[in-house]
Scaffold this motif. Structure first.
Motif, PDB file in Angstrom:
ATOM      1  N   ARG A  42     -25.419 -94.209 -14.158  1.00 50.30           N
ATOM      2  CA  ARG A  42     -26.798 -94.218 -14.110  1.00 50.30           C
ATOM      3  C   ARG A  42     -27.515 -94.185 -15.573  1.00 50.30           C
ATOM      4  N   ALA A  43     -26.775 -93.578 -16.723  1.00 45.52           N
ATOM      5  CA  ALA A  43     -27.556 -93.851 -18.081  1.00 45.52           C
ATOM      6  C   ALA A  43     -27.563 -95.477 -18.268  1.00 45.52           C
ATOM      7  N   CYS A  44     -26.776 -96.134 -17.959  1.00 48.20           N
ATOM      8  CA  CYS A  44     -26.736 -97.609 -18.171  1.00 48.20           C
ATOM      9  C   CYS A  44     -27.734 -98.287 -17.031  1.00 48.20           C
ATOM     10  N   GLY A  45     -28.121 -97.847 -16.175  1.00 40.73           N
ATOM     11  CA  GLY A  45     -29.105 -98.455 -15.297  1.00 40.73           C
ATOM     12  C   GLY A  45     -28.630 -98.604 -14.029  1.00 40.73           C
ATOM     13  N   ILE A  46     -27.332 -98.426 -13.578  1.00 40.21           N
ATOM     14  CA  ILE A  46     -26.752 -98.420 -12.391  1.00 40.21           C
ATOM     15  C   ILE A  46     -26.708 -97.325 -11.729  1.00 40.21           C
ATOM     16  N   ASP A  47     -27.727 -97.417 -10.338  1.00 44.54           N
ATOM     17  CA  ASP A  47     -27.851 -96.314  -9.524  1.00 44.54           C
ATOM     18  C   ASP A  47     -26.980 -96.687  -8.084  1.00 44.54           C
ATOM     19  N   ASP A  48     -26.655 -97.795  -8.020  1.00 49.27           N
ATOM     20  CA  ASP A  48     -25.935 -98.267  -6.787  1.00 49.27           C
ATOM     21  C   ASP A  48     -24.395 -98.092  -6.966  1.00 49.27           C
ATOM     22  N   ILE A  49     -24.075 -96.765  -6.536  1.00 53.15           N
ATOM     23  CA  ILE A  49     -22.516 -96.536  -6.829  1.00 53.15           C
ATOM     24  C   ILE A  49     -21.688 -96.263  -5.650  1.00 53.15           C
ATOM     25  N   VAL A  50     -20.449 -96.677  -5.867  1.00 51.29           N
ATOM     26  CA  VAL A  50     -19.557 -96.542  -4.795  1.00 51.29           C
ATOM     27  C   VAL A  50     -18.501 -95.787  -5.443  1.00 51.29           C
ATOM     28  N   VAL A  51     -17.818 -94.680  -4.598  1.00 51.80           N
ATOM     29  CA  VAL A  51     -16.516 -94.025  -5.279  1.00 51.80           C
ATOM     30  C   VAL A  51     -15.672 -94.195  -4.209  1.00 51.80           C
ATOM     31  N   VAL A  52     -14.383 -94.602  -4.664  1.00 56.66           N
ATOM     32  CA  VAL A  52     -13.207 -94.684  -3.671  1.00 56.66           C
ATOM     33  C   VAL A  52     -12.352 -93.328  -3.902  1.00 56.66           C
ATOM     34  N   VAL A  53     -12.497 -92.619  -2.660  1.00 59.52           N
ATOM     35  CA  VAL A  53     -11.815 -91.351  -2.820  1.00 59.52           C
ATOM     36  C   VAL A  53     -10.561 -91.237  -1.778  1.00 59.52           C
ATOM     37  N   GLY A  54      -9.718 -90.192  -2.124  1.00 62.81           N
ATOM     38  CA  GLY A  54      -8.512 -90.252  -1.337  1.00 62.81           C
ATOM     39  C   GLY A  54      -8.083 -88.724  -1.371  1.00 62.81           C
ATOM     40  N   CYS A  55      -7.447 -88.241  -2.398  1.00 61.70           N
ATOM     41  CA  CYS A  55      -6.801 -87.144  -2.502  1.00 61.70           C
ATOM     42  C   CYS A  55      -7.982 -86.066  -2.693  1.00 61.70           C
ATOM     43  N   GLU A  56      -8.015 -84.894  -1.641  1.00 63.66           N
ATOM     44  CA  GLU A  56      -8.932 -83.740  -1.711  1.00 63.66           C
ATOM     45  C   GLU A  56     -10.583 -84.600  -1.606  1.00 63.66           C
ATOM     46  N   ALA A  57     -10.395 -85.785  -0.681  1.00 61.83           N
ATOM     47  CA  ALA A  57     -11.729 -86.754  -0.449  1.00 61.83           C
ATOM     48  C   ALA A  57     -12.915 -85.915  -0.441  1.00 61.83           C
ATOM     49  N   GLU A  58     -12.968 -84.696   0.550  1.00 61.25           N
ATOM     50  CA  GLU A  58     -14.133 -84.129   0.612  1.00 61.25           C
ATOM     51  C   GLU A  58     -14.632 -83.273  -0.491  1.00 61.25           C
ATOM     52  N   ARG A  59     -13.778 -82.638  -1.376  1.00 60.63           N
ATOM     53  CA  ARG A  59     -14.059 -82.018  -2.340  1.00 60.63           C
ATOM     54  C   ARG A  59     -14.817 -82.937  -3.523  1.00 60.63           C
ATOM     55  N   VAL A  60     -14.024 -84.226  -3.490  1.00 55.26           N
ATOM     56  CA  VAL A  60     -14.552 -85.234  -4.438  1.00 55.26           C
ATOM     57  C   VAL A  60     -16.101 -85.513  -3.940  1.00 55.26           C
ATOM     58  N   ARG A  61     -16.266 -85.869  -2.793  1.00 55.00           N
ATOM     59  CA  ARG A  61     -17.547 -86.400  -2.302  1.00 55.00           C
ATOM     60  C   ARG A  61     -18.443 -85.016  -2.503  1.00 55.00           C
ATOM     61  N   ARG A  62     -18.078 -83.998  -2.528  1.00 48.59           N
ATOM     62  CA  ARG A  62     -19.058 -82.745  -2.732  1.00 48.59           C
ATOM     63  C   ARG A  62     -19.511 -82.670  -4.205  1.00 48.59           C
TER      64      ARG A  62
END
Length: 252
Positions: A42-62
């Protein structure tokens, strides 16, 4: 441009340094690694962000907070980063920058990569003349005339020009080529391949330019000693530059 963070793995080689948390939730200073990745994007101007989750996926989402899109790698324990990136391929085709979640880096490094005039480019920490040879764990990079010609952990140390930082960008045309390479690798059974395997194949077909780190601090965190160095050396070096301060994501 879209930002993609690969954050599906557990990080078992940290040997309990951060408890039972997945590596991306390791705290370095007041922020987790995944928060730092999102903040740097975000500091570099990118607000369209995708995170690939797996281990503890819900916790990472939060922890990621709002405004982030997710792709889940339910097979994270049996696969590697190439497969995680492959799962995100429908979101890659307009161009993207991809980051490994275990990299702590000065924001200027991402800014240098994004502002480089090349559509397809990879960050490389070039070896200093007096530096120790890269070891078996480092993802080594060989370059010629400013372009990547090979990327591999198995590369002989004396053949390497530097180390892969773990941050790569692709324009729309390059992204479509990379997606086809990812399809081929997964179809061939390369589920445990590292993503740089696909980057190396890409570089044999289309120029992949090397962007040097220019001495800005960064580190990859794989082992307990890497984590300690990140906390005691790399983060203070980053924060010594006031322009490198970050804000946390709105998470748990």
């Amino acid at each position: 441009m879209r930002g993609v963070v690969l954050a599906a793995g557990k990080g078992a080689r940290l040997n309990g340094t951060v408890g039972n948390l997945p590596k991306c939730l390791a705290r370095v200073g007041g922020l987790t690694l995944i928060e730092r990745q999102i903040s740097v994007l975000r500091a570099c101007g990118i607000d369209d962000i995708v995170v690939v989750v797996g281990c503890e996926a819900e916790r990472v989402r939060r922890r990621c907070g709002r405004g982030v899109q997710f792709v889940e790698n339910a097979r994270f324990a049996q696969t590697n980063s190439l497969y995680s990136l492959w799962l995100a391929r429908p979101l890659l085709l307009d161009g993207f920058v991809v980051m490994n979640c275990d990299v702590l880096l000065h924001p200027q490094l991402l800014d240098d990569l994004l502002s480089a005039r090349y559509a397809d480019a990879l960050l490389v920490a070039y070896q200093e003349d007096d530096a120790s040879p890269l070891g078996d764990e480092e993802m080594k990079v060989q370059t010629r005339r400013g372009r990547v010609v090979d990327i591999s952990k198995a590369m002989a140390a004396d053949a390497a020009d530097g180390e892969n930082v773990g941050v790569v960008k692709f324009g729309a045309e390059g992204a479509r080529l990379l997606a086809a390479i990812l399809d081929e690798r997964v179809a061939a059974g390369g589920l445990r391949d590292w993503a740089p395997r696909a980057f190396a194949e890409f570089a044999r077909i289309r120029p992949l330019h090397a962007i040097g780190t220019r001495g800005y601090p960064w580190t990859e965190i794989d082992f307990p000693e890497d984590y300690q160095r990140a906390v005691s050396e790399i983060l203070p070096a980053i924060e010594a530059d006031r322009g490198a301060s970050l804000s946390p994501a709105v998470g748990e």
